[in-house]
Design a protein around this motif. Structure first.
Motif, mmCIF file in Angstrom:
data_model
loop_
_atom_site.group_PDB
_atom_site.id
_atom_site.type_symbol
_atom_site.label_atom_id
_atom_site.label_comp_id
_atom_site.label_asym_id
_atom_site.label_seq_id
_atom_site.Cartn_x
_atom_site.Cartn_y
_atom_site.Cartn_z
ATOM 1 N N PHE A 1 -20.738 -75.975 2.005
ATOM 2 C CA PHE A 1 -19.412 -75.414 2.257
ATOM 3 C C PHE A 1 -19.096 -74.325 1.227
ATOM 4 O O PHE A 1 -19.503 -74.415 0.070
ATOM 5 N N LEU B 1 -12.969 -74.688 12.000
ATOM 6 C CA LEU B 1 -14.195 -74.509 11.220
ATOM 7 C C LEU B 1 -15.423 -74.641 12.117
ATOM 8 O O LEU B 1 -16.425 -73.940 11.927
ATOM 9 N N GLU C 1 -13.677 -73.429 1.391
ATOM 10 C CA GLU C 1 -13.750 -74.639 2.198
ATOM 11 C C GLU C 1 -13.759 -75.888 1.324
ATOM 12 O O GLU C 1 -13.098 -76.894 1.643
ATOM 13 N N TYR D 1 -7.553 -77.576 11.402
ATOM 14 C CA TYR D 1 -8.428 -76.886 10.446
ATOM 15 C C TYR D 1 -9.895 -77.164 10.758
ATOM 16 O O TYR D 1 -10.704 -76.226 10.843
#
Length: 239
Positions: free
Chosen positions: A94, A191, A98, A187
């Motif tokens: 990530f 992603l 993130e 969210y």
């Protein structure tokens, strides 16, 4: 990727989590925006039945049962994100932004868990045990798929249990928590695939634009893929 197909709580090494765990019950409730009077309401509605007559962890009945149900789900989500953030692959799978936001999600879930534990006090169920072996915490795709599934399930769980709550104080609190869970769900959906936060699998866009809901029985059945502690929800309200 199907997440819900298969049938101890470690401490978080972060300032935020340590602070929430170290708070006294009165301080924590004030921090969470709930007066100590709410604790008395929880206690007053405690189930009178002998829990030794039940197999597994007994959630209780009435509002206490519903709140223990929510507490069980928050335990599940909190432990999942603890595992995500503590995994050695987190920093490589990530981006820095993130990592920051997912760590914030973890902190939210830990706060939710600790809120229910403190508010329920002696009526709270014990800490549950989990098995996350079906999730590969070393890969981005597996973590995001699981996060999406947990958050979607959590939102549908609050929506499906809200009408069962009798005390308006508890209903307000549940509304505040589910709004945070919905932000998490949006969210993680974006992603995985941008602009999917209102997917038709979770929002009924063709009729009323409302999120779908699931019954406690359905949700606990799905969550049992990861919660290894038997849970007895026989006395949860159904109407």
């Amino acid at each position: 990727m199907e997440i819900f197909t298969k049938k101890s709580d470690q401490l978080i090494a972060s300032p935020e989590a340590g602070q929430s765990q170290g708070m006294q019950r009165r301080q924590f409730l004030r921090y969470a925006g709930v007066g100590t009077a709410a604790v008395g309401l929880f206690a007053a509605e405690a189930c009178k039945k002998d829990r030794n007559n039940y197999k597994g962890v007994y959630l209780g009945s009435g509002d206490v049962g519903i709140l223990n149900y929510a507490y069980a789900l928050e335990q599940l989500e909190a432990q999942f994100y603890i595992n995500v953030v503590s995994n050695s692959a987190f920093a490589t799978q990530f981006s820095a932004d993130e990592q920051l936001l997912i760590t914030e999600v973890r902190n939210h879930e830990v706060l939710h868990r600790e809120f229910f534990k403190a508010a329920l006090a002696g009526n709270a169920i014990p800490s549950l045990n989990f098995n996350f072996s079906a999730i590969n915490f070393g890969t981005r795709a597996s973590v995001l798929a699981a996060a999406k599934a947990f958050e979607d399930l959590g939102v549908s769980a609050y929506n499906g249990a809200g009408y069962l709550i009798q005390n308006p104080t508890y209903l307000v609190l549940a509304g505040k928590i589910v709004s945070v869970e919905a932000r998490h769900a949006a969210y993680f959906r974006d992603l995985i695939s941008p602009n999917t936060f209102v997917g038709q699998d979770v929002v009924n866009v063709s009729q009323n634009g409302l999120e779908y809901d699931k019954t406690p029985q359905y949700v606990l059945g799905m969550a049992s893929a990861y919660i290894t502690t038997p849970i007895n929800a026989d006395d949860l309200p159904t109407s």
